[in-house]
Design a protein around this motif. Sequence first.
Motif, mmCIF file in Angstrom:
data_model
loop_
_atom_site.group_PDB
_atom_site.id
_atom_site.type_symbol
_atom_site.label_atom_id
_atom_site.label_comp_id
_atom_site.label_asym_id
_atom_site.label_seq_id
_atom_site.Cartn_x
_atom_site.Cartn_y
_atom_site.Cartn_z
ATOM 1 N N THR A 121 0.773 -1.300 -0.321
ATOM 2 C CA THR A 121 -0.048 -0.023 -0.013
ATOM 3 C C THR A 121 0.993 1.317 0.163
ATOM 4 O OG1 THR A 121 -1.534 -1.027 1.367
ATOM 5 C CG2 THR A 121 -1.884 1.338 1.415
ATOM 6 N N LEU A 122 0.808 2.007 -0.975
ATOM 7 C CA LEU A 122 1.238 3.412 -0.978
ATOM 8 C C LEU A 122 0.201 4.350 -0.215
ATOM 9 C CD1 LEU A 122 3.251 5.566 -1.977
ATOM 10 C CD2 LEU A 122 2.045 5.967 -4.145
ATOM 11 N N CYS A 123 0.878 4.913 0.799
ATOM 12 C CA CYS A 123 0.143 6.004 1.786
ATOM 13 C C CYS A 123 0.761 7.414 1.406
ATOM 14 C CB CYS A 123 0.587 5.690 3.118
ATOM 15 S SG CYS A 123 0.079 4.224 3.496
ATOM 16 N N LEU A 124 -0.010 8.144 0.738
ATOM 17 C CA LEU A 124 0.146 9.473 0.561
ATOM 18 C C LEU A 124 -0.075 10.277 1.648
ATOM 19 C CD1 LEU A 124 -1.499 9.633 -3.016
ATOM 20 C CD2 LEU A 124 0.920 9.345 -2.456
ATOM 21 N N LEU A 125 0.767 11.138 2.018
ATOM 22 C CA LEU A 125 0.643 11.685 3.601
ATOM 23 C C LEU A 125 0.195 13.074 3.539
ATOM 24 C CD1 LEU A 125 3.898 10.237 5.348
ATOM 25 C CD2 LEU A 125 1.499 9.380 4.763
ATOM 26 N N ASP A 126 -0.768 13.693 4.225
ATOM 27 C CA ASP A 126 -1.406 14.751 4.194
ATOM 28 C C ASP A 126 -0.587 16.084 3.935
ATOM 29 O OD1 ASP A 126 -3.419 16.272 4.152
ATOM 30 O OD2 ASP A 126 -4.226 16.076 6.455
ATOM 31 N N ILE A 127 -1.042 17.109 3.339
ATOM 32 C CA ILE A 127 -0.475 18.482 3.324
ATOM 33 C C ILE A 127 -1.465 19.424 3.470
ATOM 34 C CG2 ILE A 127 0.417 20.023 1.432
ATOM 35 C CD1 ILE A 127 1.254 17.706 -0.080
ATOM 36 N N LYS A 128 -1.108 20.277 4.287
ATOM 37 C CA LYS A 128 -2.026 21.359 4.647
ATOM 38 C C LYS A 128 -1.490 22.789 4.257
ATOM 39 C CE LYS A 128 -5.138 18.974 7.411
ATOM 40 N NZ LYS A 128 -6.369 18.827 6.623
ATOM 41 N N VAL A 129 -2.013 23.434 3.104
ATOM 42 C CA VAL A 129 -1.667 24.607 2.699
ATOM 43 C C VAL A 129 -2.767 25.609 2.527
ATOM 44 C CG1 VAL A 129 -0.294 25.742 0.489
ATOM 45 C CG2 VAL A 129 -0.056 23.564 1.335
ATOM 46 N N LYS A 130 -2.685 26.903 3.031
ATOM 47 C CA LYS A 130 -3.680 27.671 2.929
ATOM 48 C C LYS A 130 -4.835 27.169 3.594
ATOM 49 C CE LYS A 130 -5.116 31.459 0.024
ATOM 50 N NZ LYS A 130 -5.441 32.021 -1.394
ATOM 51 N N GLU A 131 -4.698 26.617 4.939
ATOM 52 C CA GLU A 131 -5.831 26.297 5.511
ATOM 53 C C GLU A 131 -6.213 27.292 6.573
ATOM 54 O OE1 GLU A 131 -7.375 22.971 5.639
ATOM 55 O OE2 GLU A 131 -6.490 22.351 3.879
ATOM 56 N N GLN A 132 -7.369 27.458 7.080
ATOM 57 C CA GLN A 132 -8.083 28.581 8.027
ATOM 58 C C GLN A 132 -8.129 27.624 9.373
ATOM 59 O OE1 GLN A 132 -10.751 30.079 5.204
ATOM 60 N NE2 GLN A 132 -10.594 31.819 6.252
ATOM 61 N N SER A 133 -7.961 28.146 10.523
ATOM 62 C CA SER A 133 -8.486 27.754 11.844
ATOM 63 C C SER A 133 -9.901 27.740 11.846
ATOM 64 C CB SER A 133 -7.905 28.386 13.002
ATOM 65 O OG SER A 133 -8.360 29.703 13.155
ATOM 66 N N LEU A 134 -10.576 26.949 12.481
ATOM 67 C CA LEU A 134 -12.131 26.949 12.714
ATOM 68 C C LEU A 134 -12.519 28.427 13.074
ATOM 69 C CD1 LEU A 134 -14.406 25.026 12.518
ATOM 70 C CD2 LEU A 134 -14.297 24.551 14.997
ATOM 71 N N GLU A 135 -11.953 28.888 14.083
ATOM 72 C CA GLU A 135 -12.263 30.239 14.463
ATOM 73 C C GLU A 135 -12.306 31.210 13.248
ATOM 74 O OE1 GLU A 135 -11.158 33.796 17.791
ATOM 75 O OE2 GLU A 135 -9.887 32.064 17.616
ATOM 76 N N ASN A 136 -11.196 31.346 12.633
ATOM 77 C CA ASN A 136 -10.988 32.318 11.398
ATOM 78 C C ASN A 136 -12.043 31.880 10.223
ATOM 79 O OD1 ASN A 136 -8.961 33.799 12.500
ATOM 80 N ND2 ASN A 136 -7.539 32.692 11.769
ATOM 81 N N LEU A 137 -12.260 30.680 10.125
ATOM 82 C CA LEU A 137 -13.186 30.177 9.059
ATOM 83 C C LEU A 137 -14.778 30.768 9.252
ATOM 84 C CD1 LEU A 137 -13.379 28.437 6.514
ATOM 85 C CD2 LEU A 137 -13.944 26.563 7.804
ATOM 86 N N MET A 138 -15.036 30.484 10.746
ATOM 87 C CA MET A 138 -16.403 31.066 11.447
ATOM 88 C C MET A 138 -16.639 32.273 11.156
ATOM 89 S SD MET A 138 -16.977 28.352 14.367
ATOM 90 C CE MET A 138 -18.585 28.596 14.766
#
Length: 285
Positions: free
Chosen positions: A159-176
């Motif tokens: 199994t090839l596991c592709l690992l997560d990338i978080k780019v230009k993500e907002q915190s829940l507070e900023n999103l809300m």
Amino acid sequence: MLYLVGLGLGDAKDITVKGLEAVRRCRRVYLEAYTSVLTVGKDALEEFYGKELILADRETVEQEADSILKDADVCDVAFLVVGDPFGATTHSDLVLRAVKLGIPYQVIHNASIMSAVGCCGLQLYNFGETVSIVFWTDAWKPESFFDKIEKNRRNGMHTLCLLDIKVKEQSLENLMKGRKIYEPPRYMSVNQAAEQLLAIIQNRRLQGEEPEITENTVCVGLARVGAPDQKIASGTLYQMATVELGGPLHSMIVTGTMHPLELEMLKLFSVDSSMFENNAFQKNT
């Protein structure tokens, strides 16, 4: 014409000759900037290509695709993707939009992690379904990827596991609150992926199960595949939690049934070579 151009996995020079020729004749050139990253930045690409690049983040590609396709029926536009253009479903959506608008398109392929993982010596036709391992949060700890890895392993497949990338993500507070404030980029390491898998194994045992994958299952950690400083390490899942592979991007493989030739290759990258010399270990893990 819309050109979807694969950039390969290393640096600016990994683009194909055909891809470079297409880029240089385009009026606008977009660089997709959220499914993967190269080891060099936008400036290095611009210098080598001789073109200004427009960064296209997830929001642009998914919500403002029409701006990318604007005038592509009367001029050439390129959309650059790290690896191969079809490593992400978003890019299929771009093609479908182009066709709907009567815009012709051409795909210029390149190496992707899906094929380049062969560098560790595991044979590509022995791989099952690829999975993505996502960052857990305090409130969200999905385990569905583990079930897919188990299914592959039961079938003798890697199994090839592709690992997560978080780019230009907002915190829940900023999103809300609607604030356009973004978190610093985060790239999952092999260590983090291994720790999450080990946690799932413990959870399953507490539920009375004995998982198909254990702390001693042979895994392979890969970092910066295609770059001059790429690193590969083979060892147990437990060892993957502490192995040092350096900066992003990382990928991980959970092995299935291994051919003797595959085992010989993995020895080249072993964290502890003695583990490959135990026949019982090879049969049972």
